[in-house]
Design a protein around this motif. Sequence first.
Motif, PDB file in Angstrom:
ATOM      1  N   GLN A 105      13.563 -38.980   0.699  1.00 12.70           N
ATOM      2  CA  GLN A 105      14.131 -39.061   2.039  1.00 12.70           C
ATOM      3  C   GLN A 105      15.171 -40.171   2.094  1.00 12.70           C
ATOM      4  N   VAL A 106      16.354 -39.810   2.536  1.00 12.00           N
ATOM      5  CA  VAL A 106      17.430 -40.789   2.650  1.00 12.00           C
ATOM      6  C   VAL A 106      17.289 -41.549   3.958  1.00 12.00           C
ATOM      7  N   LEU A 107      17.369 -42.854   3.858  1.00  8.41           N
ATOM      8  CA  LEU A 107      17.341 -43.701   5.050  1.00  8.41           C
ATOM      9  C   LEU A 107      18.503 -44.673   5.005  1.00  8.41           C
ATOM     10  N   LEU A 108      19.186 -44.804   6.122  1.00 14.91           N
ATOM     11  CA  LEU A 108      20.216 -45.811   6.321  1.00 14.91           C
ATOM     12  C   LEU A 108      19.792 -46.630   7.535  1.00 14.91           C
ATOM     13  N   VAL A 109      19.621 -47.925   7.331  1.00 15.09           N
ATOM     14  CA  VAL A 109      19.129 -48.780   8.401  1.00 15.09           C
ATOM     15  C   VAL A 109      20.127 -49.900   8.658  1.00 15.09           C
ATOM     16  N   GLU A 110      20.695 -49.876   9.861  1.00 16.53           N
ATOM     17  CA  GLU A 110      21.668 -50.899  10.238  1.00 16.53           C
ATOM     18  C   GLU A 110      20.963 -52.107  10.851  1.00 16.53           C
ATOM     19  N   SER A 111      21.592 -53.260  10.683  1.00 19.85           N
ATOM     20  CA  SER A 111      21.093 -54.481  11.307  1.00 19.85           C
ATOM     21  C   SER A 111      22.273 -55.410  11.556  1.00 19.85           C
ATOM     22  N   GLY A 112      22.025 -56.445  12.360  1.00 19.46           N
ATOM     23  CA  GLY A 112      23.043 -57.460  12.584  1.00 19.46           C
ATOM     24  C   GLY A 112      23.779 -57.362  13.906  1.00 19.46           C
ATOM     25  N   GLY A 113      23.501 -56.326  14.677  1.00 22.63           N
ATOM     26  CA  GLY A 113      24.155 -56.215  15.966  1.00 22.63           C
ATOM     27  C   GLY A 113      23.641 -57.262  16.944  1.00 22.63           C
ATOM     28  N   GLY A 114      24.314 -57.353  18.088  1.00 20.79           N
ATOM     29  CA  GLY A 114      23.884 -58.304  19.092  1.00 20.79           C
ATOM     30  C   GLY A 114      24.953 -58.539  20.129  1.00 20.79           C
ATOM     31  N   LEU A 115      24.755 -59.603  20.889  1.00 19.45           N
ATOM     32  CA  LEU A 115      25.680 -59.992  21.955  1.00 19.45           C
ATOM     33  C   LEU A 115      26.484 -61.198  21.492  1.00 19.45           C
ATOM     34  N   VAL A 116      27.795 -61.114  21.643  1.00 23.67           N
ATOM     35  CA  VAL A 116      28.673 -62.204  21.219  1.00 23.67           C
ATOM     36  C   VAL A 116      29.821 -62.314  22.198  1.00 23.67           C
TER      37      VAL A 116
ATOM     38  N   GLY B 176      36.146 -63.232  20.738  1.00 23.37           N
ATOM     39  CA  GLY B 176      36.623 -64.190  19.759  1.00 23.37           C
ATOM     40  C   GLY B 176      35.591 -64.558  18.710  1.00 23.37           C
ATOM     41  N   GLY B 177      34.373 -64.164  18.937  1.00 25.23           N
ATOM     42  CA  GLY B 177      33.300 -64.485  18.002  1.00 25.23           C
ATOM     43  C   GLY B 177      33.206 -63.507  16.850  1.00 25.23           C
ATOM     44  N   SER B 178      32.167 -63.684  16.042  1.00 24.93           N
ATOM     45  CA  SER B 178      31.987 -62.873  14.836  1.00 24.93           C
ATOM     46  C   SER B 178      30.561 -62.350  14.749  1.00 24.93           C
ATOM     47  N   LEU B 179      30.452 -61.218  14.093  1.00 24.07           N
ATOM     48  CA  LEU B 179      29.156 -60.656  13.743  1.00 24.07           C
ATOM     49  C   LEU B 179      29.282 -60.022  12.357  1.00 24.07           C
ATOM     50  N   ARG B 180      28.162 -59.963  11.679  1.00 25.12           N
ATOM     51  CA  ARG B 180      28.137 -59.300  10.370  1.00 25.12           C
ATOM     52  C   ARG B 180      27.067 -58.225  10.404  1.00 25.12           C
ATOM     53  N   LEU B 181      27.493 -56.987  10.302  1.00 25.35           N
ATOM     54  CA  LEU B 181      26.559 -55.873  10.255  1.00 25.35           C
ATOM     55  C   LEU B 181      26.204 -55.566   8.811  1.00 25.35           C
ATOM     56  N   SER B 182      24.988 -55.112   8.627  1.00 24.51           N
ATOM     57  CA  SER B 182      24.540 -54.707   7.304  1.00 24.51           C
ATOM     58  C   SER B 182      23.856 -53.355   7.409  1.00 24.51           C
TER      59      SER B 182
ATOM     60  N   LYS C 276      22.252 -53.940  -4.590  1.00 19.84           N
ATOM     61  CA  LYS C 276      21.278 -54.074  -3.507  1.00 19.84           C
ATOM     62  C   LYS C 276      21.275 -52.868  -2.568  1.00 19.84           C
ATOM     63  N   SER C 277      22.136 -51.909  -2.848  1.00 19.44           N
ATOM     64  CA  SER C 277      22.238 -50.699  -2.008  1.00 19.44           C
ATOM     65  C   SER C 277      22.525 -51.044  -0.549  1.00 19.44           C
ATOM     66  N   THR C 278      23.472 -51.925  -0.360  1.00 15.38           N
ATOM     67  CA  THR C 278      23.836 -52.331   0.986  1.00 15.38           C
ATOM     68  C   THR C 278      25.349 -52.262   1.188  1.00 15.38           C
ATOM     69  N   VAL C 279      25.728 -52.053   2.424  1.00 18.20           N
ATOM     70  CA  VAL C 279      27.133 -52.119   2.822  1.00 18.20           C
ATOM     71  C   VAL C 279      27.208 -53.005   4.056  1.00 18.20           C
ATOM     72  N   GLN C 280      28.238 -53.844   4.116  1.00 16.75           N
ATOM     73  CA  GLN C 280      28.374 -54.796   5.199  1.00 16.75           C
ATOM     74  C   GLN C 280      29.683 -54.552   5.961  1.00 16.75           C
ATOM     75  N   LEU C 281      29.677 -54.994   7.184  1.00 12.52           N
ATOM     76  CA  LEU C 281      30.897 -54.981   7.986  1.00 12.52           C
ATOM     77  C   LEU C 281      31.002 -56.348   8.659  1.00 12.52           C
ATOM     78  N   GLN C 282      31.914 -57.148   8.165  1.00 12.53           N
ATOM     79  CA  GLN C 282      32.180 -58.458   8.765  1.00 12.53           C
ATOM     80  C   GLN C 282      33.192 -58.269   9.885  1.00 12.53           C
ATOM     81  N   MET C 283      32.808 -58.650  11.079  1.00 14.71           N
ATOM     82  CA  MET C 283      33.655 -58.447  12.245  1.00 14.71           C
ATOM     83  C   MET C 283      34.036 -59.797  12.835  1.00 14.71           C
ATOM     84  N   ASN C 284      35.305 -60.109  12.796  1.00 17.50           N
ATOM     85  CA  ASN C 284      35.830 -61.361  13.337  1.00 17.50           C
ATOM     86  C   ASN C 284      36.744 -61.082  14.522  1.00 17.50           C
ATOM     87  N   SER C 285      37.012 -62.117  15.277  1.00 12.44           N
ATOM     88  CA  SER C 285      37.915 -62.015  16.437  1.00 12.44           C
ATOM     89  C   SER C 285      37.535 -60.825  17.318  1.00 12.44           C
ATOM     90  N   LEU C 286      36.281 -60.738  17.619  1.00 11.58           N
ATOM     91  CA  LEU C 286      35.791 -59.600  18.380  1.00 11.58           C
ATOM     92  C   LEU C 286      36.361 -59.560  19.790  1.00 11.58           C
TER      93      LEU C 286
END
Length: 125
Positions: free
Chosen positions: A1-12, A15-21, A76-86
């Motif tokens: 079974q394929v699973l993709l699990v996102e994390s790292g979201g939130g309130l910012v 101008g701030g930053s978040l990093r999703l994984s 590590k079987s991961t992909v990230q999204l670095q988000m700056n200047s939101l």
Amino acid sequence: QVLLVESGGGLVQAGGSLRLSCAASGLTFSTFAMGWFRRAPGKEREFVAAISRTGNTKNYADSVKGRFTISRDNAKSTVQLQMNSLKPEDTAVYYCAADRASSIAPSTARVYDYWGQGTQVTVSS
């Protein structure tokens, strides 16, 4: 079974930053192109960024170029999204997706085979 699990979201604040994984399991990660998409309230799902199997090719939506960076760690079987200047217009649910067929970094949602459940990103003004 394929699973993709996102994390790292939130309130910012703007101008701030978040990093999703996104952690993938149940697939040979290095053979899949990976993408990030988002859906804002009342809007269609839209492409954000994608990365090829090896990480050598990256593709970004014009709206996030220069602010977001996609990367992957095949060990590590991961992909990230670095988000700056939101910006407030970045507010959306962000989804990770996996595409088994493409050798590049596709921006078309329909080619992706597997999707995560999404993580909420809220940017306040």
